[in-house]
Design a protein around this motif. Structure first.
Motif, mmCIF file in Angstrom:
data_model
loop_
_atom_site.group_PDB
_atom_site.id
_atom_site.type_symbol
_atom_site.label_atom_id
_atom_site.label_comp_id
_atom_site.label_asym_id
_atom_site.label_seq_id
_atom_site.Cartn_x
_atom_site.Cartn_y
_atom_site.Cartn_z
ATOM 1 N N SER A 241 0.767 -1.087 -0.053
ATOM 2 C CA SER A 241 -0.168 0.004 -0.148
ATOM 3 C C SER A 241 0.843 1.108 0.055
ATOM 4 N N ARG A 242 1.990 1.149 0.513
ATOM 5 C CA ARG A 242 2.942 2.461 0.578
ATOM 6 C C ARG A 242 3.564 2.659 -0.635
ATOM 7 N N PHE A 243 3.582 1.637 -1.555
ATOM 8 C CA PHE A 243 4.081 1.896 -2.881
ATOM 9 C C PHE A 243 3.067 2.081 -3.957
ATOM 10 N N ALA A 244 1.896 1.919 -3.837
ATOM 11 C CA ALA A 244 0.837 1.928 -4.601
ATOM 12 C C ALA A 244 0.717 3.171 -5.352
ATOM 13 N N GLY A 245 0.876 4.303 -4.767
ATOM 14 C CA GLY A 245 0.688 5.579 -5.486
ATOM 15 C C GLY A 245 1.810 6.034 -5.992
ATOM 16 N N LEU A 246 3.004 5.236 -6.205
ATOM 17 C CA LEU A 246 4.198 5.984 -6.800
ATOM 18 C C LEU A 246 3.713 6.113 -8.570
ATOM 19 N N PRO A 247 4.631 7.008 -9.147
ATOM 20 C CA PRO A 247 4.366 6.775 -10.551
ATOM 21 C C PRO A 247 4.675 5.506 -11.235
ATOM 22 N N GLN A 248 4.127 5.265 -12.407
ATOM 23 C CA GLN A 248 4.588 4.119 -13.113
ATOM 24 C C GLN A 248 4.736 4.343 -14.548
ATOM 25 N N VAL A 249 5.739 3.515 -15.086
ATOM 26 C CA VAL A 249 6.258 3.948 -16.409
ATOM 27 C C VAL A 249 5.199 2.942 -17.274
#
Length: 234
Positions: A191-199
């Motif tokens: 959950s803490r990484f789910a909002g990171l930008p995605q290539v």
């Protein structure tokens, strides 16, 4: 329909790619996305005199991540390369990328930096295919397949969470089966990484370590779509 194709080119190879593009197609003009407000992806369009068009798109939109300092910027000396590279938003190759690749039957997760794998975990887990049987058999197989897929998603997420926790990424590269990858990222442990930008999502074969290594190399590459001149084949 005019043929088109796409390639991934790392920032350090763009100058050479543009030089070869010019050698094949002649001098070109350059247009950035700044001149086209409807395109906010930071892409740069290169149009050669013979009608060949190349659209260069950075892995992430402008401003998503801090760019490299002057010493890390990519600049070309080849004729025509400079204007393109000056307009194309730069991404620091030292950016830490979290990679999550999963398909029915296996996964490979890792952390990449400077085009190489920092840490990784690859594993296999069987997920049954669809069956043509009907009635109770079909329902039983469907439940079994769903349970196996859930177990694969949970294991993938747990492995990724451990690696991302040790080497926190600034952006993510998902790939393989979109449903499974999205499901893994939606697990509470990530959950803490789910909002990171995605290539852009990566289509890959069964995720093995060799596939992960290639994903690490190209995660921050520029996406180039080339449309051939009318009437020509690639």
């Amino acid at each position: 329909m005019t043929p088109s194709r796409s390639v991934l080119v790392e920032a350090g190879r763009l100058e050479g790619w543009l030089a070869r593009f010019e050698a094949r197609n002649g001098p070109f003009s350059v247009h950035s996305a700044q001149a086209m407000p409807e395109r906010a992806d930071g892409s740069v369009t290169v149009t050669a005199v013979n009608g060949c068009i190349a659209v260069l798109t950075p892995p992430l939109p402008p401003g998503t991540l801090p760019g490299p300092g002057p010493e890390g910027a990519v600049r070309g000396s080849a004729e025509g390369a400079g204007p393109v590279l000056d307009l194309l938003p730069a991404v620091d190759p030292a950016t830490t990328v979290g990679i999550l690749l999963v398909r029915r039957g296996g996964y490979s997760v890792g952390v990449a930096r400077d085009g190489g794998v920092v840490s990784s975990k690859t594993g296999t887990r069987y997920v049954q295919g669809r069956t043509a049987a009907g009635g109770w058999s079909q329902q039983r197989f469907a439940r079994r397949r769903a349970n196996q897929a859930d177990a694969l998603v949970e294991e993938t997420a747990a492995r990724a969470a451990a690696l991302f926790g040790a080497h926190p990424p600034s952006c993510l590269q998902l790939g393989g089966d979109r449903t499974l990858a999205t499901g893994a990222l939606g697990e509470p442990v990530l959950s803490r990484f789910a909002g990171l930008p995605q290539v852009p999502f990566l289509t890959v074969p069964d995720p093995r370590f060799a596939v992960l290594k290639e994903a690490a190399r190209t995660a921050l590459a520029v996406r180039i779509t080339v449309t051939d001149p009318p009437g020509e084949s690639p």
